[in-house]
Design a protein around this motif. Structure first.
Motif, PDB file in Angstrom:
ATOM      1  N   LEU A  18      -5.740   5.892   3.821  1.00  0.00           N
ATOM      2  CA  LEU A  18      -5.789   4.163   4.065  1.00  0.00           C
ATOM      3  C   LEU A  18      -6.142   4.258   5.644  1.00  0.00           C
ATOM      4  O   LEU A  18      -5.445   4.379   5.979  1.00  0.00           O
ATOM      5  CB  LEU A  18      -4.118   3.953   3.208  1.00  0.00           C
TER       6      LEU A  18
ATOM      7  N   THR B  85       1.285   4.838  -2.417  1.00  0.00           N
ATOM      8  CA  THR B  85       1.118   6.595  -2.299  1.00  0.00           C
ATOM      9  C   THR B  85       2.006   7.497  -1.958  1.00  0.00           C
ATOM     10  O   THR B  85       3.454   7.054  -1.900  1.00  0.00           O
ATOM     11  CB  THR B  85      -0.350   6.567  -0.793  1.00  0.00           C
TER      12      THR B  85
ATOM     13  N   ILE C  87      -8.909  -1.218   3.919  1.00  0.00           N
ATOM     14  CA  ILE C  87      -8.179  -1.904   3.582  1.00  0.00           C
ATOM     15  C   ILE C  87      -8.331  -3.113   4.475  1.00  0.00           C
ATOM     16  O   ILE C  87      -7.997  -2.790   5.346  1.00  0.00           O
ATOM     17  CB  ILE C  87      -7.108  -1.799   3.421  1.00  0.00           C
TER      18      ILE C  87
ATOM     19  N   VAL D  54      -1.065  -6.694  -4.059  1.00  0.00           N
ATOM     20  CA  VAL D  54      -1.275  -5.617  -3.406  1.00  0.00           C
ATOM     21  C   VAL D  54      -1.013  -4.484  -3.971  1.00  0.00           C
ATOM     22  O   VAL D  54      -1.936  -3.510  -4.175  1.00  0.00           O
ATOM     23  CB  VAL D  54      -0.508  -5.431  -1.931  1.00  0.00           C
ATOM     24  N   ARG D  55       1.046  -3.837  -4.331  1.00  0.00           N
ATOM     25  CA  ARG D  55       0.633  -2.811  -4.620  1.00  0.00           C
ATOM     26  C   ARG D  55       0.125  -2.990  -6.379  1.00  0.00           C
ATOM     27  O   ARG D  55      -0.243  -1.382  -6.227  1.00  0.00           O
ATOM     28  CB  ARG D  55       1.986  -2.891  -5.566  1.00  0.00           C
TER      29      ARG D  55
ATOM     30  N   LEU E 163      -3.646  -1.885  -6.060  1.00  0.00           N
ATOM     31  CA  LEU E 163      -4.017  -0.389  -5.566  1.00  0.00           C
ATOM     32  C   LEU E 163      -3.836   1.141  -6.347  1.00  0.00           C
ATOM     33  O   LEU E 163      -4.187   2.278  -6.339  1.00  0.00           O
ATOM     34  CB  LEU E 163      -2.977  -0.034  -3.644  1.00  0.00           C
TER      35      LEU E 163
ATOM     36  N   ALA F 136       0.804  -1.117  -0.170  1.00  0.00           N
ATOM     37  CA  ALA F 136      -0.132   0.086   0.124  1.00  0.00           C
ATOM     38  C   ALA F 136       0.857   1.477   0.051  1.00  0.00           C
ATOM     39  O   ALA F 136       0.680   2.643  -0.751  1.00  0.00           O
ATOM     40  CB  ALA F 136      -1.145   0.138   0.983  1.00  0.00           C
TER      41      ALA F 136
END
Lengths: 345, 330
Positions: free
Chosen positions: A141, A56, A171, A214-215, A218, A52
């Motif tokens: 987040l 970001t 999340i 995940v990355r 997201l 995450a």
């Protein structure tokens, strides 16, 4: 196709290692009774928060529940400040007043560290509300566990976020157990992600043991929110290797299940991917791991050598801009604390 | 000094909201029916039209959710005013008001103060039954990190609410439904009226007995004092205005003058506000007392709907006068 900017993968692998080694040290120090209260470890789930933050910005807001050491470290809070917090020291990220479950770091936009299950989900809406109110393109987040999705606060917050179109990503770190109660025993839905649909919030499932998954997922969500503020829901399917807290032997689950997830370890996986692609050598990995271990060990030393929060400051944080004062002629109501302070000095 | 004018308690609150919204763009008002409906009790009348939907925000019936949203927004420097349609409904948001708002500053080692105002009517109104009649001041005053005020007049309502909005801590402004239409004198609209939290006011001077009161019991105490005057008992009426911080100095000054005390409170007797005031008086100026302190409060029962029984549960002039006579040995 990933759309938002991304951070270097070797750096992110290093972050996962730091989180893991830090918590292994924390576990040891807890057993040595240097750390009090409750202590919930994140080991096994590292790919979620790391994935995450990899996509970001540093000024995006992060807020989480009580399993929060990793989130602070991922945001850039120093291992020293985190370990000192666990030791209850003045140099801790919450000056030793919060403890394991209440890590805060304003400078790094880490908004806690919240220990009442589900209660911080409305707070996340407030953070996102403020961004929208000020026309900022920050994303909030909001991390929480599978246990939080059955709390009223969670449901109220999701409805508000959808209604007000707030730029927040919920999340859910689904590690299959709310303390000792499995998702099947706590949740009427077959899939947690279906909760999002009930609030007309777009949702997706990610493999929470896989950093890149995940990355990359997201990344698209974040890009979409920056363009046009709205909430999103991500269910990250993951696993914690340790018990719910340090005092939990986790006898409610099988060795086989634990072994299955250990074989799918997020650090091992990213390491293998990077090695295969020629971006990482064994020597470099060993070097990173050694450095992570060194920092974790040094953090213990730092925490041990740090001062306790001063007793005479006991009343300093109850109210901003000074305490609610008693009438001038009265003995101060903190006289007991003062006496103790005098005795200690 | 320009002429004082007479307005209602409701108008006074409305002026306070409008002035603070006008002064500071980080202030917003959120709650059930505050915008399009103009407020369940019309306190926010006209504000949506004047300040728009970005700052006057209707919510679904989700007290925990929107109170928590307010706390989160306050963490990053907005100054939310959260209206509870009644403080009886704040109990649904108890976790946010008690666990999140006042703990944040300590838990974060001083990093996050929460400049939020929770406001709305509090205390028994008229035949609303047990769920809608809670006097929550003793619950919230028990919590370190919260401030609690209880205005009884239009002037205090305006001055305290404006101060609450500017305070850097969570402040509860506990209004009174029964007082919304009451009138009182107040400075002209152009005067900046700020009344500090933690400052009691002598609403009527007297020599023989101190009646400590707040919120709905202030008009009750003033009426009782009139009647007592006819019986040659001169009662001083001390309006606490704030429960926390508590103006102990004002209490002791009055008690040192009259040597007799009756506390009349709108909440319940067990662990009520009066219990705390009573303890502090005897602890700090015991020698000034000429009689045991008396308390008049609710009866210790859930409030019944039946009008006659409800009246029997609540403090009233007869009970107060009887208590005053008892402490005056009259």
């Amino acid at each position: 196709m990933p759309a938002a900017e991304q951070r270097d993968e070797v750096e992110m692998l290093w972050l996962m290692l730091l989180i893991r080694r830090f918590e292994e040290r924390a576990s040891q120090q807890y057993q040595a009774q240097k750390i009090g209260g409750f202590c919930h470890l994140y080991i096994g789930q590292e790919a979620v928060v790391t994935g995450a933050v990899a996509t970001t910005r540093f000024d995006d807001y992060v807020i989480t529940a009580y399993r929060d050491h990793a989130h602070a470290l991922a945001r850039g809070t120093s291992a020293n400040a985190c370990m000192a917090e666990l030791f209850g020291k003045d140099t801790g990220c919450s000056r030793g007043l919060g403890g394991s479950m209440h890590f805060f770091d304003k400078e790094h936009h880490m908004y806690g560290g919240h220990a009442i299950v589900g209660a911080h989900v409305p707070l996340a809406c407030g953070l996102a509300f403020a961004c929208k109110y000020r026309n900022e393109d920050r994303v909030t987040l909001c991390f929480f566990g599978d246990g939080a999705i059955n709390q009223g606060a969670f449901h109220e917050a999701l409805n508000l976020a959808a209604l007000f179109k707030l730029p927040v990503i919920f999340i859910c770190e689904n590690n299959l157990f709310a303390m000792g109660t499995s998702v099947e025993r706590s949740t009427s839905l077959k899939q947690i992600i279906d909760r999002a649909e009930g609030y007309d919030i777009p949702g997706c499932v990610v493999d929470g043991m896989n950093f890149r998954h995940v990355r990359d997922t997201l990344s698209e969500v974040v890009a979409s929110i920056r363009k046009d503020p709205h909430p999103a829901f991500v269910e990250a399917r993951t696993y914690r290797y340790r018990g719910h807290s340090m005092s939990d032997p986790a006898s409610y689950r099988t060795k086989e299940q634990l072994e299955k997830y250990r074989l799918d370890d997020p650090i091992t996986r990213l390491r293998a991917q990077l090695t295969r692609e020629g971006k990482l050598t064994n020597e470099k990995f060993d070097e990173l791991d050694k450095e992570a271990k060194r920092i974790a060990l040094e953090a213990v030393k730092f925490a041990e050598e740090s001062e306790e929060p001063p007793l005479e400051k006991l009343y300093d944080y109850t109210y901003a801009n000074g305490a609610v004062k008693a009438a001038p002629s009265l003995p101060k109501n903190n006289s007991a604390a003062e006496k103790k302070a005098a005795a200690a000095s | 000094m320009s002429e004082m004018r007479q307005i209602t308690y409701r108008q006074a609150l409305n002026e306070a909201l409008a002035e603070e919204l006008e002064r500071d763009p980080s202030v917003f008002l959120m709650g059930e029916e505050v915008a399009e409906y103009n407020g369940a009790y019309k306190v926010s009348q006209g504000l949506l039209e004047r300040f728009g939907p970005k700052r006057i925000i209707d919510t679904p019936i989700s007290e925990n959710g929107f109170a928590g949203l307010g706390v989160g927004a306050a963490m990053v420097g907005l100054r939310p005013i959260i209206e509870f349609m009644t403080f009886s409904f704040s109990l649904v948001a108890f976790d946010q008001v008690v666990n999140n708002a006042p703990n944040m500053l300590t838990m974060s080692g001083g990093q996050f103060n929460i400049p939020i105002t929770f406001r709305g009517p509090n205390g028994p109104a008229h035949q609303l039954g047990a769920t809608h009649s809670h006097a929550t001041e003793c619950l919230y005053a028990n919590v370190p990190g919260l401030k609690v005020c209880t205005p009884a007049t239009p002037r205090d309502a305006k001055g305290l609410l404006k101060t609450a909005v500017r305070d850097n801590n969570p402040v509860l402004v506990l209004e009174s439904e029964l007082l919304y239409s009451s009138k009182g004198l107040i400075e002209p609209a152009e005067t900046e009226l700020l009344i500090p939290l933690g400052q009691a006011e002598v609403k009527r001077e007297g020599a023989d007995v101190t009646i400590v009161c707040y919120a709905q019991t202030v008009p009750l105490a003033l009426a009782a004092a009139e009647q007592l005057e006819d019986e040659d008992i001169s009662a001083e009426v001390l309006d606490l205005r704030s429960i926390k911080p508590l103006d102990e100095r004002a209490i002791y000054d009055s008690v040192a003058k009259t040597h007799r005390v009756v506390i009349v409170e709108q909440d319940r007797p067990f662990c009520g506000v009066g219990a705390e005031v009573c303890y502090r008086i005897q602890k700090n100026i015991f020698d000034e007392l000429d009689a045991a302190i008396a308390r008049v409060s609710q009866e210790d029962v859930p409030i019944p709907y039946n009008e006659r029984l409800e009246r029997a549960v609540l403090p009233n002039a007869d009970k107060l006068i009887a208590a005053v006579k008892k402490v005056c040995y009259a």
